[in-house]
Design a protein around this motif. Structure first.
Motif, PDB file in Angstrom:
ATOM      1  N   LEU A 193       0.842  -1.185   0.000  1.00 39.14           N
ATOM      2  CA  LEU A 193       0.000   0.000   0.000  1.00 39.14           C
ATOM      3  C   LEU A 193       0.881   1.241   0.000  1.00 39.14           C
ATOM      4  CD1 LEU A 193      -2.411  -1.001   2.918  1.00 39.14           C
ATOM      5  CD2 LEU A 193      -2.583  -1.601   0.514  1.00 39.14           C
TER       6      LEU A 193
ATOM      7  N   SER B  34      -0.067   4.031   1.162  1.00 37.49           N
ATOM      8  CA  SER B  34      -0.308   4.628   2.480  1.00 37.49           C
ATOM      9  C   SER B  34      -1.387   3.828   3.195  1.00 37.49           C
ATOM     10  CB  SER B  34      -0.725   6.096   2.355  1.00 37.49           C
ATOM     11  OG  SER B  34      -2.022   6.204   1.825  1.00 37.49           O
ATOM     12  N   LYS B  35      -1.468   4.024   4.500  1.00 40.99           N
ATOM     13  CA  LYS B  35      -2.448   3.306   5.309  1.00 40.99           C
ATOM     14  C   LYS B  35      -3.873   3.591   4.855  1.00 40.99           C
ATOM     15  CE  LYS B  35      -3.491   4.323   9.708  1.00 40.99           C
ATOM     16  NZ  LYS B  35      -3.337   4.499  11.164  1.00 40.99           N
ATOM     17  N   SER B  36      -4.100   4.744   4.279  1.00 42.20           N
ATOM     18  CA  SER B  36      -5.454   5.101   3.831  1.00 42.20           C
ATOM     19  C   SER B  36      -5.944   4.208   2.683  1.00 42.20           C
ATOM     20  CB  SER B  36      -5.515   6.570   3.409  1.00 42.20           C
ATOM     21  OG  SER B  36      -4.692   6.798   2.281  1.00 42.20           O
ATOM     22  N   ASP B  37      -5.039   3.461   2.054  1.00 42.83           N
ATOM     23  CA  ASP B  37      -5.407   2.550   0.967  1.00 42.83           C
ATOM     24  C   ASP B  37      -5.902   1.193   1.477  1.00 42.83           C
ATOM     25  OD1 ASP B  37      -4.577   4.506  -0.847  1.00 42.83           O
ATOM     26  OD2 ASP B  37      -2.531   3.714  -0.901  1.00 42.83           O
ATOM     27  N   LEU B  38      -5.924   1.004   2.788  1.00 43.12           N
ATOM     28  CA  LEU B  38      -6.287  -0.293   3.369  1.00 43.12           C
ATOM     29  C   LEU B  38      -7.663  -0.803   2.949  1.00 43.12           C
ATOM     30  CD1 LEU B  38      -5.357  -2.625   5.107  1.00 43.12           C
ATOM     31  CD2 LEU B  38      -6.204  -1.385   7.121  1.00 43.12           C
TER      32      LEU B  38
ATOM     33  N   GLU C  36      -8.219  -4.558   1.520  1.00 41.52           N
ATOM     34  CA  GLU C  36      -9.064  -5.548   2.192  1.00 41.52           C
ATOM     35  C   GLU C  36      -9.953  -6.304   1.206  1.00 41.52           C
ATOM     36  OE1 GLU C  36     -10.741  -2.987   5.207  1.00 41.52           O
ATOM     37  OE2 GLU C  36      -9.285  -3.707   6.687  1.00 41.52           O
TER      38      GLU C  36
ATOM     39  N   VAL D  80       3.050  -1.404   4.078  1.00 42.19           N
ATOM     40  CA  VAL D  80       2.919  -0.021   3.629  1.00 42.19           C
ATOM     41  C   VAL D  80       4.311   0.477   3.280  1.00 42.19           C
ATOM     42  CG1 VAL D  80       2.264   2.336   4.266  1.00 42.19           C
ATOM     43  CG2 VAL D  80       0.895   0.394   5.074  1.00 42.19           C
TER      44      VAL D  80
ATOM     45  N   SER E  95       5.955   3.725   0.654  1.00 46.15           N
ATOM     46  CA  SER E  95       5.688   4.799  -0.296  1.00 46.15           C
ATOM     47  C   SER E  95       6.778   4.890  -1.354  1.00 46.15           C
ATOM     48  CB  SER E  95       5.613   6.134   0.465  1.00 46.15           C
ATOM     49  OG  SER E  95       5.622   7.222  -0.425  1.00 46.15           O
TER      50      SER E  95
END
Length: 159
Positions: A8, A10-14, A18, A35, A37
């Motif tokens: 990912l 960034s974590k926001s792409d989790l 999923e 994660v 970048s």
């Protein structure tokens, strides 16, 4: 050892990742998620691509979506890019689709972690009969679901 590594940006792409993990679990395909970048931790991305032992990579990224290309530049293994939607949806998908010659990256639709996982399963199924059988079963189930939906629509819609 995981057969698929999901990276990912960034974590926001989790939430997108999923969708992939759900499919991989259903096929009993071992995976790991990290994660890293392309811009903030390029050495980590290269290290993961070179040393993870994964057979297929799924790279999930939005905005400039450089991550799939950076992963592909560091490995000879298949890389599937998943563009993440946002305020400007086209930038991430075009970034992944428009890779320079010689460094290909497969690209699925915006936020389609599920399709990335299915494509990873298809790649692995080339040499794994068990995954191939599960894919055939998955497709058969989808066809059955469509047939049921058609019957329901036919019963409930008056022409």
């Amino acid at each position: 050892m995981p057969r698929v590594l999901i990276i990912l940006g960034s974590k926001s792409d989790l939430p997108v990742a999923e969708k992939a993990t759900k499919i991989l679990k259903s096929f009993d395909i071992e995976y790991d998620v990290a994660v890293a970048s392309a811009h903030r931790t390029p050495e980590r991305v290269a290290d993961l691509a070179k040393n993870s032992g994964a057979e297929v990579f799924i790279a999930v990224a939005g905005l400039s979506a450089a991550l799939p290309g950076v992963v592909a530049a560091a490995t000879l293994k298949p890389v599937i890019g998943v563009p993440v939607s946002g305020k400007l949806n086209l930038d991430s998908i075009l970034s992944i689709v428009q890779m320079p010659g010689g460094i290909p990256v497969a690209c699925v639709g915006l936020d389609r972690g599920d399709n990335a996982a299915l494509l990873a399963a298809e790649i692995l199924a080339v040499k794994d009969d068990e995954i191939q059988a599960k894919l055939a079963e998955h497709r058969s189930k989808m066809a059955e679901d469509v047939a049921k939906d058609s019957e329901e629509v036919s019963r409930n819609v008056q022409c």
